[in-house]
Design an enzyme around this catalytic site. Sequence first.
Site, PDB file in Angstrom:
ATOM      1  N   HIS A  10       0.846  -1.192   0.000  1.00 63.94           N
ATOM      2  CA  HIS A  10       0.000   0.000   0.000  1.00 63.94           C
ATOM      3  C   HIS A  10       0.889   1.253   0.000  1.00 63.94           C
ATOM      4  CE1 HIS A  10      -3.136   2.732   1.872  1.00 63.94           C
ATOM      5  NE2 HIS A  10      -3.753   2.244   0.807  1.00 63.94           N
ATOM      6  N   ASP A  11       1.916   1.273   0.845  1.00 65.15           N
ATOM      7  CA  ASP A  11       2.866   2.395   0.867  1.00 65.15           C
ATOM      8  C   ASP A  11       3.533   2.561  -0.497  1.00 65.15           C
ATOM      9  OD1 ASP A  11       2.405   2.951   3.540  1.00 65.15           O
ATOM     10  OD2 ASP A  11       4.255   2.024   4.250  1.00 65.15           O
TER      11      ASP A  11
END
Length: 150
Positions: free
Chosen positions: A92-93
């Site tokens: 996600h990052d």
Amino acid sequence: MHRRLATALTASAFSLLTVIGAASAAEAAPADKPQVLAGWTQTSASSYNAWVTARGNQSAWAAYGFDWSTDYCSSSPDNPFGFPFATSCARHDFGYRNYKALGTFSANKARLDSAFYEDLKRVCAGYGGATKSACDSTAWTYYQAVKAFG
């Protein structure tokens, strides 16, 4: 004398700019960077698996200049109640940081958040009964948090 010196300096400066320009072009990311990034940030398990493989061999992707840095689940636990969410948070990052760098974050945020939720649900699929229900609830909470605050 001054004219020759000025001509020599101008020629040297032009040569230096040519070398710098060539170096910058050589260091530019490949043209397919947006496609590669998109391929690694979809909701499917195959997209997740491809990203995990690439993350394990980041040097092979160095020319793309991807930002692989992560703080995992930020200020939330990386493994809440023992559920291993850290890798899902790292992907996600990766999506957030790289789409922001490309200037196309807003157009991709909803998909990135959905991919995060699908990753978390795949973690939860490995459990059964009440443990799976607790994992699913925690995954839903993490998804709602990134959807609202991410």
